[in-house]
Write a protein that holds these residues in place. Sequence first.
Motif, PDB file in Angstrom:
ATOM      1  N   LEU A 297       0.892  -1.316  -0.097  1.00 27.33           N
ATOM      2  CA  LEU A 297       0.042  -0.052  -0.059  1.00 27.33           C
ATOM      3  C   LEU A 297       0.915   1.368  -0.113  1.00 27.33           C
ATOM      4  O   LEU A 297       0.561   2.233  -0.872  1.00 27.33           O
TER       5      LEU A 297
ATOM      6  N   PRO B 111      -9.153  -6.909  -0.052  1.00 30.41           N
ATOM      7  CA  PRO B 111     -10.297  -6.407   0.914  1.00 30.41           C
ATOM      8  C   PRO B 111      -9.911  -7.013   2.355  1.00 30.41           C
ATOM      9  O   PRO B 111      -9.957  -6.484   3.543  1.00 30.41           O
TER      10      PRO B 111
ATOM     11  N   VAL C 147     -13.873   3.456   2.840  1.00 28.03           N
ATOM     12  CA  VAL C 147     -13.800   2.369   2.235  1.00 28.03           C
ATOM     13  C   VAL C 147     -14.023   0.717   3.322  1.00 28.03           C
ATOM     14  O   VAL C 147     -14.411   0.028   2.545  1.00 28.03           O
ATOM     15  N   SER C 148     -13.901   0.900   4.348  1.00 31.06           N
ATOM     16  CA  SER C 148     -14.317   0.041   5.185  1.00 31.06           C
ATOM     17  C   SER C 148     -15.847  -0.093   5.310  1.00 31.06           C
ATOM     18  O   SER C 148     -16.434  -1.377   5.066  1.00 31.06           O
TER      19      SER C 148
ATOM     20  N   HIS D 223     -10.403   5.795   5.757  1.00 35.24           N
ATOM     21  CA  HIS D 223     -10.731   4.512   6.493  1.00 35.24           C
ATOM     22  C   HIS D 223     -12.313   4.148   6.570  1.00 35.24           C
ATOM     23  O   HIS D 223     -12.660   3.093   6.153  1.00 35.24           O
TER      24      HIS D 223
ATOM     25  N   TYR E  57      -6.755  -5.664   3.805  1.00 28.23           N
ATOM     26  CA  TYR E  57      -7.066  -4.364   4.252  1.00 28.23           C
ATOM     27  C   TYR E  57      -7.567  -4.406   5.535  1.00 28.23           C
ATOM     28  O   TYR E  57      -7.121  -3.861   6.507  1.00 28.23           O
ATOM     29  N   SER E  58      -8.631  -5.365   5.813  1.00 32.18           N
ATOM     30  CA  SER E  58      -9.241  -5.283   7.330  1.00 32.18           C
ATOM     31  C   SER E  58      -8.329  -5.640   8.239  1.00 32.18           C
ATOM     32  O   SER E  58      -8.557  -5.561   9.312  1.00 32.18           O
TER      33      SER E  58
ATOM     34  N   TYR F  45      -5.417   4.446  -2.384  1.00 34.23           N
ATOM     35  CA  TYR F  45      -5.860   3.904  -0.882  1.00 34.23           C
ATOM     36  C   TYR F  45      -7.130   3.240  -1.066  1.00 34.23           C
ATOM     37  O   TYR F  45      -7.070   2.006  -0.784  1.00 34.23           O
ATOM     38  N   ARG F  46      -8.058   3.807  -1.817  1.00 32.95           N
ATOM     39  CA  ARG F  46      -9.312   3.109  -1.954  1.00 32.95           C
ATOM     40  C   ARG F  46      -9.093   1.802  -2.953  1.00 32.95           C
ATOM     41  O   ARG F  46      -9.765   0.820  -2.489  1.00 32.95           O
TER      42      ARG F  46
ATOM     43  N   ALA G 166      -7.677  -0.978  -1.002  1.00 38.10           N
ATOM     44  CA  ALA G 166      -8.623  -1.939  -0.221  1.00 38.10           C
ATOM     45  C   ALA G 166      -9.646  -2.560  -0.990  1.00 38.10           C
ATOM     46  O   ALA G 166      -9.986  -3.876  -0.610  1.00 38.10           O
ATOM     47  N   LYS G 167     -10.003  -2.075  -2.383  1.00 33.28           N
ATOM     48  CA  LYS G 167     -11.066  -2.842  -3.083  1.00 33.28           C
ATOM     49  C   LYS G 167     -10.493  -4.116  -3.687  1.00 33.28           C
ATOM     50  O   LYS G 167     -11.016  -5.051  -3.724  1.00 33.28           O
TER      51      LYS G 167
ATOM     52  N   LEU H 269     -16.382  -1.808   1.866  1.00 34.95           N
ATOM     53  CA  LEU H 269     -16.119  -3.310   1.901  1.00 34.95           C
ATOM     54  C   LEU H 269     -17.023  -4.113   2.765  1.00 34.95           C
ATOM     55  O   LEU H 269     -17.511  -5.285   2.593  1.00 34.95           O
TER      56      LEU H 269
END
Lengths: 199, 199
Positions: free
Chosen positions: B66, B98, B156-157, B153, B101-102, B90-91, B94-95, B160
């Motif tokens: 990242l 996923p 995107v969270s 954050h 990212y989490s 960033y987005r 995350a996509k 997701l």
Amino acid sequence: MSAHAKTSGEGIRAVARKLLEQQSLDRVSMQAVADAVGVRAPSLYKRFSSRADLLNAVAGDALRELQCSLEKAVRPGSPYRSLVRMAAAYRAFAKNNPHAYSLFFDESPPSPNGDPLLEARLAPAATLFQILSEAIGDEEALLAARTLVAFLHGFVSMELGNAFHFGGDINAAFRFGLAAILDALLASGNKTRSHSRDR
Amino acid sequence: MSAHAKTSGEGIRAVARKLLEQQSLDRVSMQAVADAVGVRAPSLYKRFSSRADLLNAVAGDALRELQCSLEKAVRPGSPYRSLVRMAAAYRAFAKNNPHAYSLFFDESPPSPNGDPLLEARLAPAATLFQILSEAIGDEEALLAARTLVAFLHGFVSMELGNAFHFGGDINAAFRFGLAAILDALLASGNKTRSHSRDR
DNA sequence: ACCTGAACACCGTTCAAGT
DNA sequence: ACCTGAACACCGTTCAAGT
């Protein structure tokens, strides 16, 4: 209820909720819940079809609690003050119920009969949307609500996860970010007056 | 390394990362990783002291990835464009990742020797802070960075987790929120010009 | 030095059997 | 109708034993 019913759905949910907040998510095992309720683990399946089902019920309880405290924060006629107070209530709930809060955003496995928590999840968003609608109109309210809720969720979940690494005053950071966002959002619907002291 | 070394730390991390993204976090069991590597579960403990340790290593790999993509987004001399591009990167990360990212925001249990991921976690925040510092000065940069990263954050969270329940154009919501926040943040450091087209 | 089978203490869940 | 013990298929982790 039969004479020897040691459990109720509510009792189990309350015990699970207490275990969740006082310990952590992985301490909420069916066995631990059963022990605390005074029963054996298999009995829980009379009330909840799975651990996930029980946790969803707990999350629903907590979501309704959050919704209640958000509604209390509303000051009719004062959208800016309402939003500031709702933001504070949201953050306070997350700090007082960190484990329940993180349950809200757990990706629930796609259930066949839809999300059982959907109604409980919708209410807070709808309340926020309504306040913003009054302030800036329906058209931008959805975009504004998503901006605000993204900030709120992001901020409190980072705070709960100790993800602010550079020290400093976290309360001040929250106030700063919230003020910046609210000013930007409310200005878009009403460019002529300051919203820091509406009415 | 001895002749019959079937595993390397890197190989195990890569396999775990692939399992994580193609399946989900709970499918990344030591047994599943071991199977995919062609070894028995206990052998993994030669390289990683626990499942949590392995997952931390995977998270570190992903965080460095990242960070790399954030750095590529920087356009020296154009803070606004840099920030927009960093937000998009960033987005996108995350996509595309996923589950990894989490993992970033999983509350790691307080380790005795400090957070082993601290360095990897710091870099993205530091990059963002630096850009904002150029634009509005050190003093407000920390507050501004926290506002922006909370929004990123959070957005995107929620995305997701399918937490945007009211339909509509999510991309548009992201652009709207980002623009509102960036305008508010950058205006605070330089109240005289618009930042929507800084060179 | 690396790998393994066997074992331990746990999970969630099912189900036939008790009362 | 509610509860239970026993069982099943899993976990993460440890460790003595193999090569």
